[in-house]
Design an enzyme around this catalytic site. Structure first.
Site, PDB file in Angstrom:
ATOM      1  N   ASP A   1      -0.570  -3.090   6.581  1.00  0.00           N
ATOM      2  CA  ASP A   1      -0.970  -2.729   7.942  1.00  0.00           C
ATOM      3  C   ASP A   1      -0.565  -3.924   8.809  1.00  0.00           C
ATOM      4  O   ASP A   1      -1.277  -4.926   8.858  1.00  0.00           O
ATOM      5  CB  ASP A   1      -2.478  -2.481   8.011  1.00  0.00           C
TER       6      ASP A   1
ATOM      7  N   GLU B   1       2.881   0.995   7.782  1.00  0.00           N
ATOM      8  CA  GLU B   1       2.622   1.885   8.912  1.00  0.00           C
ATOM      9  C   GLU B   1       3.763   1.786   9.918  1.00  0.00           C
ATOM     10  O   GLU B   1       4.247   0.694  10.226  1.00  0.00           O
ATOM     11  CB  GLU B   1       1.298   1.510   9.585  1.00  0.00           C
TER      12      GLU B   1
ATOM     13  N   ASP C   1      -8.399  -3.932   8.593  1.00  0.00           N
ATOM     14  CA  ASP C   1      -6.974  -4.128   8.326  1.00  0.00           C
ATOM     15  C   ASP C   1      -6.673  -3.961   6.840  1.00  0.00           C
ATOM     16  O   ASP C   1      -5.682  -3.333   6.463  1.00  0.00           O
ATOM     17  CB  ASP C   1      -6.526  -5.513   8.808  1.00  0.00           C
TER      18      ASP C   1
END
Length: 168
Positions: A7, A67, A140
């Site tokens: 992330d 992502e 996160d």
């Protein structure tokens, strides 16, 4: 097969490493990589690159799942996020690891069935799928685990679909 989920973020990059053995998920590691806004951009990017490279060396993932960039009204934030993503992907590319990119909506949908799920719903599913005693404290890190799990769920669904329809 080990899967490294990332992330990305310039201030905090989450990471999660899971193992996939016979379509069973097992948690190997998770956490965050933090950089200081007092440091130069180049120093912060080097920290992210070096830490992800170390994770790759330690866990030898076959898959790198990250992502996709999302678009925001704050152009500067989007550019900084893009830098963090870029060095993360470069770390994987230097080790010839296959990189998969997923949108936030696809990740949420894969784990919860709802592409508009809230972070707490995603964290709940991460905790349950990995059979954790308690959820990760960091959003996160939880998101990074979700990104790694997303790859496995998408891959498993693809395998099941191929198996089901291979005779047609």
């Amino acid at each position: 097969m080990n899967i490294l989920g990332i992330d990305p973020g310039l201030g905090t990059t989450g990471y999660g490493v899971i193992s996939n053995v016979n379509n069973n998920m097992q948690l190997l590691d998770f956490g965050t990589i933090k950089t200081s806004p007092k440091e130069s951009l180049s120093k912060r990017l080097k920290i992210i690159f070096d830490e992800i490279s170390l994770l790759i060396t330690n866990y030898k993932p076959s898959i790198f799942s990250i992502e996709e960039i999302f678009y925001s009204n704050n152009v500067k934030s989007s550019l900084l996020l893009g830098h963090a993503r870029g060095v993360a992907i470069a770390a994987a590319a230097t080790k010839n690891i296959i990189v998969y990119e997923y949108s936030a909506k696809k990740i949420k949908q894969s784990l919860t069935g709802n592409g508009n799920a809230h972070k707490e719903q995603v964290k709940f599913m991460v905790t349950n799928l990995l059979k954790l005693k308690e959820p990760p404290k960091s959003n996160d890190a939880s998101d990074a685990l979700a990104i790694a799990i997303c790859y496995m769920l998408q891959n498993r669904l693809g395998e099941l679909w191929l198996f089901k329809y291979q005779d047609y």
